[in-house]
Design an enzyme around this catalytic site. Structure first.
Site, short mmCIF file in Angstrom:
data_model
loop_
_atom_site.label_atom_id
_atom_site.label_comp_id
_atom_site.label_asym_id
_atom_site.label_seq_id
_atom_site.Cartn_x
_atom_site.Cartn_y
_atom_site.Cartn_z
N CYS A 21 -13.03 41.99 -66.34
CA CYS A 21 -13.55 43.36 -66.30
C CYS A 21 -13.58 43.88 -64.87
O CYS A 21 -13.25 45.04 -64.61
CB CYS A 21 -14.95 43.41 -66.90
N ASP A 416 -23.47 35.02 -24.16
CA ASP A 416 -23.86 35.79 -22.98
C ASP A 416 -25.13 35.14 -22.45
O ASP A 416 -25.86 34.48 -23.20
CB ASP A 416 -24.11 37.25 -23.38
N ASP A 616 -26.01 40.63 -26.50
CA ASP A 616 -27.02 41.65 -26.79
C ASP A 616 -26.76 42.98 -26.11
O ASP A 616 -27.47 43.95 -26.34
CB ASP A 616 -28.41 41.15 -26.35
N ASP A 620 -21.16 43.29 -24.08
CA ASP A 620 -20.76 42.21 -24.97
C ASP A 620 -20.00 42.70 -26.19
O ASP A 620 -19.43 41.89 -26.93
CB ASP A 620 -22.00 41.43 -25.45
#
Length: 750
Positions: A21, A416, A616, A620
């Site tokens: 389906c 980082d 963050d 980055d």
């Protein structure tokens, strides 16, 4: 993100029963001109359609109807979208089937009685064309669209057993004992029971969504015209002043203007302990206020709140398909036609070998019933829904199923440094008075208060008071790129960098060795000096970005899992190597420009690594996008979180290992479910074709297979993150000091 030219629309699909389906609805929507992507989730019975702005809802719904299904536009409500199954058809079918089954069960115990053929016909007819009518409707819709599904298999199978029994009753006058009415009725009853249990189990897979939706209060207490008013959440506006009493949920994201309290944010961030909030702090809508009264200025309402964004993100991840699901889709496209051919071959083979049409039909029916591909369609989405829900409870938001699947294979994690492994702000870690002056630190604090530089803020945080009231700082002047100067009485003072000291012609010679040692350890160095009347150095200060308390354990956890760790940072080599050495990171690349971080990620991929990038900041974002899996810290920028496939709601590096762990466990459940779903049909179809499996047993086994797959997926809900909660600020400071040992001396507090 939707634009005027591109939109995403969701439909609730009514009538889907199996993986076939799903494929049919997707193909029907994909044929609509302007539709770019259509994804259908069997577990939630929902279609997500990406299309151009010119495509109307009516055209898409017409395509769904042409495929044989009803649809309605999905509305975001407190419901999770998973339908609830009615118990009435199950009860009716069961009650009417029971009189036909009881004599069969009683016969081994010496009770020999049987309902007349006419009465069996009556009871079976009500079951077949009452509760069982849904299978005929679904089968007819499948036939009209030129495809097959579970309903078609059940309808053909039960109709064959029912029709054979009707023929036997008519030619025997109702006296034949070779009737199979109970087989058709039991199959209908068992399939209905299985679908009902399946619907109940599927609702458990969306427990995380329901828990998040339950955080939304229905009303808000606001202060308007000097009076408190209770208004509906829909009437709340940005800049409204909320009054939050103890024990109430905060109605929207906001900024605390007045009051102090501990706020429970556990279901939003995964943080197990209440967080202290006071004036100036951010709060998230849906979090629970503790014992204090707060006044909060609303900064985001409705769909723009953190809670709403989290719900959308989790729903999106649950709606998307994992790459492994493509195999299931390809198999499902040909599954039902192949089963029909096998059933027809079984019918002809048994008739040719035995000449017994009745036995041939019964064996062919067993093939049709055992082959229903329900479990196959539920194997992947059920595991993804439970896995993403468990991750969300821990504060790990997974943007899509592809990120979830890729994360299980990660072999290298690139970090980082600043804000990811470290706190992201400098702290004064060493204050070394050069002279006997007892007022060196108060002088430094007073000068620092006149500056907005991050290093100045670090000095101010060391103590609450600077100079005494009898002293005053005058003629304050900030010198760009160098530091700050000012006058205290007759003394002219300066606070700044080593290069500025050289310009001021102050001899650092005797103390240069101490400064070089601090710089080699990756710290920034500043000086407090008296420029006149007696030029002299008062103090040497060293600053460092403190390592997060959980970073060392996070790196250790990754190493234990056999994952290679790399640091990519724009900071100087001294600072990078100091942090990497402290944490045990295996490779370091320092002084890397933002555009070069993505190249460094690509280099790891060329080496054969499946790379996760953790960051963050805006710098980055390219590396997060280039990595196989991007992981953004929750304290980071929106750009970083948009570029990442996984977002950590808390800035706790331990959640990185948790994210990879929940991915591995979810992928393991997907593989287990697919194995058992394929194994069930691979073993069951030959047994049924060989006459070793009755239609009744086949119906029960088919229902149990779906429940097994969902039950196996629900076991994921027991997973708990290792990062159970953040340390308090005091615990964090102590833990950091213990790890760094004597390399960071205490800051004196005269």
């Amino acid at each position: 993100m939707d634009t005027p030219l591109h939109k995403t629309t969701e439909f609730d699909i009514i009538g889907m029963t199996c993986a076939s389906c799903v494929g049919r609805v997707e193909k029907a929507l994909a044929r609509v001109e302007g539709v770019e992507l259509a994804q259908v989730n069997l577990a939630t019975e929902r279609a997500t359609v990406r299309h151009g702005g010119e495509v109307s809802l009516e055209r898409m719904q017409q395509a769904i109807a042409a495929a044989g299904y009803e649809s309605r536009s999905h509305q975001a409500t407190d419901s999770d979208g998973v339908p609830t199954a009615s118990t009435r058809p199950v009860i009716v079918a069961g009650v009417l089937t029971l009189p036909m089954v009881v004599p069969m069960l009683a016969e081994p115990f010496g009770f020999h009685w049987m309902l007349s053929g006419w009465l069996q016909w009556l009871l079976a007819s009500v079951v077949q064309f009452g509760p069982g009518l849904r299978f005929y409707r679904g089968a007819w819709a499948a036939v009209r669209s030129g495809a097959g599904n579970m309903d078609l298999l059940v309808a053909i199978g039960t109709s064959a057993a029912y029709g054979l029994s009707v023929y036997t009753v008519l030619i025997s006058g109702g006296h034949s004992m070779a009737l199979y009415f109970e087989a058709s009725a039991v199959i209908v009853s068992l399939v209905l029971l299985g679908k009902w249990l399946e619907a109940r189990a599927k609702r458990q897979t969306t427990a995380a969504i329901r828990a998040l939706q339950a955080l939304r209060p229905s009303s808000a207490r606001v202060l308007r015209d000097g009076e408190e008013q209770i208004i509906s959440l829909e009437s709340l506006q940005v800049d409204d002043l909320l009054v939050v009493l103890p024990g109430e949920r905060i109605a929207s994201d906001g900024l605390v203007e007045d009051g102090r309290s501990a706020v429970d944010e556990s279901l939003i961030t995964g943080e197990s302990l209440p967080v202290e909030k006071q004036a100036g702090d951010d709060v998230a809508g849906g979090s629970l206020n503790g014992e204090g009264r707060l006044r909060v200025r609303a900064t985001a309402v409705g769909s723009e709140t953190t809670l709403s964004r989290i719900i959308r993100l989790v729903e999106s991840a649950q709606a998307n398909k994992a790459p492994v699901q493509r195999l299931v889709d390809r198999v499902s496209a040909v599954f039902v036609p192949v089963v029909l051919l096998i059933s027809a071959g079984t019918l002809l083979g048994w008739w040719l070998v035995t000449g017994d049409w009745a036995q041939a039909i019964i064996n062919a029916v067993a093939v049709l019933v055992i082959a229903c591909p329900c479990a196959l369609g539920l194997a992947t989405p059920a595991a993804i829904m439970v896995g993403t829900g468990a991750a969300a409870r821990a504060g790990i938001l997974i943007k899509d199923a592809e990120a979830l699947e890729r994360a299980h294979a990660v072999t290298a994690v690139a970090f980082d440094k600043t804000g990811t492994l470290t706190m992201g702000r400098p702290e004064l870690v060493e204050f070394l008075p050069i002279t006997d002056s007892e007022d060196a630190l108060p002088l430094a604090v007073e000068l620092a208060r006149a500056s907005e530089h991050p290093l100045a803020a670090a000095i101010v945080r060391t103590q609450s008071s600077g100079l005494s009231e009898s002293q005053a700082l005058d003629d304050v002047q900030a010198v760009a790129g160098r530091g700050i100067r000012g006058q205290v009485g007759e003394r002219q003072l300066a606070l700044g960098s080593s290069s500025w000291m050289a310009e001021l012609q102050l001899n650092l010679g005797p103390h240069q060795g101490a400064a070089d040692a601090q710089a080699a350890a990756g710290r920034s160095v500043s000086w407090l000096v008296e420029v006149s009347p007696t030029p002299r150095i008062l103090a040497l200060m060293a600053f460092a970005d403190q390592v997060r308390p959980e970073s060392a354990r996070a790196i250790e956890s990754l190493h234990q899992a056999g994952i290679h760790t790399v640091m990519l940072t724009g900071d100087n080599a001294g600072a990078a190597n100091a942090v990497a050495g402290l944490l045990g990171i295996q490779a370091v690349r320092a002084e890397v420009r933002p555009q070069d971080k993505s190249a460094a990620v690509s280099a790891l991929q060329v080496q054969g690594h499946q790379v996760a990038m953790v960051g963050d900041g805006i710098n980055d974002a390219p590396a997060l996008a280039a990595a196989d899996v991007g992981i953004a810290m929750g304290s980071g920028t929106d750009v970083a979180m948009q570029s990442a496939g996984i977002t950590l709601m808390r800035s706790n590096p331990l959640l990185i290992a948790d994210a990879l762990t929940v991915s591995r466990r979810t992928y393991r459940k997907i593989r287990q479910n697919l194995f058992w779903a394929f194994a069930f049909n691979t073993a069951g179809i030959p047994l049924a074709a060989a006459g070793m499996l009755s239609p009744v047993l086949a119906g029960g086994a088919m229902a149990l297979s779906s429940l097994f797959v969902i039950g196996n997926a629900l076991l994921l809900g027991r997973w708990r993150a290792a990062a159970s909660g953040q340390s308090s600020p005091e615990q964090a400071r102590l833990a950091s000091s213990k790890r760094q040992g004597d390399s960071i001396g205490p800051v004196p507090n005269p």
